[in-house]
Design a protein around this motif. Structure first.
Motif: not given
Length: 277
Positions: A34-53
């Protein structure tokens, strides 16, 4: 009648909340899933370019990091999830290479450092001797290294030293980088040229002269920029079954890969890599 939907119609958060997605990451990471999955969501939320992939590709890339037991926080430098066209790709950092090498238990010393003009006098590739006197001082922002040195010593006494000039690094980038080819660095090369240069040196050093564990071979084949492909597969999932078993297609080889690359349980040191997420 069972409704079949394209998995790309689901958002990243919806995919993360799929029961089988959670179960698959639990098979790899156990209680830390759960902690790792949460870190994935946080990473994408903080990266505009990743939001579009493609959200599926984000979790495919995250799976590689999870199998290798490397954190995806870009500030740590172990593993990056980067956008390439509309696909997320896993890319190992130089600290990740060092971590995987350390886990083999065969290295006594291993390091790679940038070298500046006022520190470097010369390098003899035959004897692998470098005339290098490091200056421990604050560098100006526009100070650029003239080269990068990689070195290791194994427990059996074998040593190896290599030196690449900045020009050699940049030539390698232009020739082999699928994300940052061309005259001007782009993406992670533009943001972290020195880190990518150190990774290039370390990869050359370890892949040619160092003992390679199965983990390291897997990292080179799955999480290295030179082998990245932008062909994202279109996958389908059963959207009506409560267990949503078809999502297994997203991570269908995760458990097999985990068994292949990790014969032992993660050490406390490896587990600590995920602290502070």
């Amino acid at each position: 009648m069972t409704e079949i939907v394209n998995v790309n119609s689901l958002s990243l958060k919806q995919l993360a909340n799929t029961p089988t997605m959670k179960q698959n990451f639990e098979q790899i990471l156990g209680k830390r899933a759960p902690q790792f999955i949460s870190s994935v969501l946080t990473l994408v939320n903080d990266n505009y370019a990743l939001k579009k992939v493609d959200p599926v590709s984000v979790f495919n890339a995250a799976k590689i990091a999870a199998v290798l037991n490397l954190p995806i926080n870009p500030n740590l430098g172990y593993m990056y999830i980067v956008p390439y066209n509309r696909t997320a790709q896993a890319q190992i950092g130089y600290k990740g290479l060092i971590q995987l090498a350390q886990r083999s238990g065969q290295y006594k010393h291993l390091n790679a450092v940038p070298v500046y003009e006022d520190e470097f006098k010369g390098f003899n590739p035959l004897t692998e001797t470098i005339d290098y006197e490091p200056h421990f001082k604050d560098r100006k922002k526009d100070d650029k290294p003239v080269g990068y040195v990689g070195y290791f010593e194994l427990l059996n006494g074998f040593t190896k030293t290599i030196y690449w000039t900045r020009e050699q690094i940049d030539e390698h980038r232009r020739k082999f980088s699928k994300m940052s080819g061309g005259a001007t660095p782009k993406g992670v090369w533009a943001d972290n040229f020195d880190a990518m240069a150190l990774k290039t040196v370390l990869k050359n050093l370890l892949s040619k002269w160092g003992p390679l564990s199965t983990e390291m071979e897997y990292a080179y084949s799955k999480a290295d920029e030179d082998t990245i492909s932008d062909n994202a597969e279109v996958k389908e999932v059963d959207a009506t079954e409560e267990d949503n078993n078809s999502v297994d297609a997203l991570l269908d080889d995760a458990e097999a890969t985990k068994k292949e690359v990790s014969k032992d349980e993660p050490t406390s040191e490896q587990a600590d890599l995920f602290d502070g997420r």
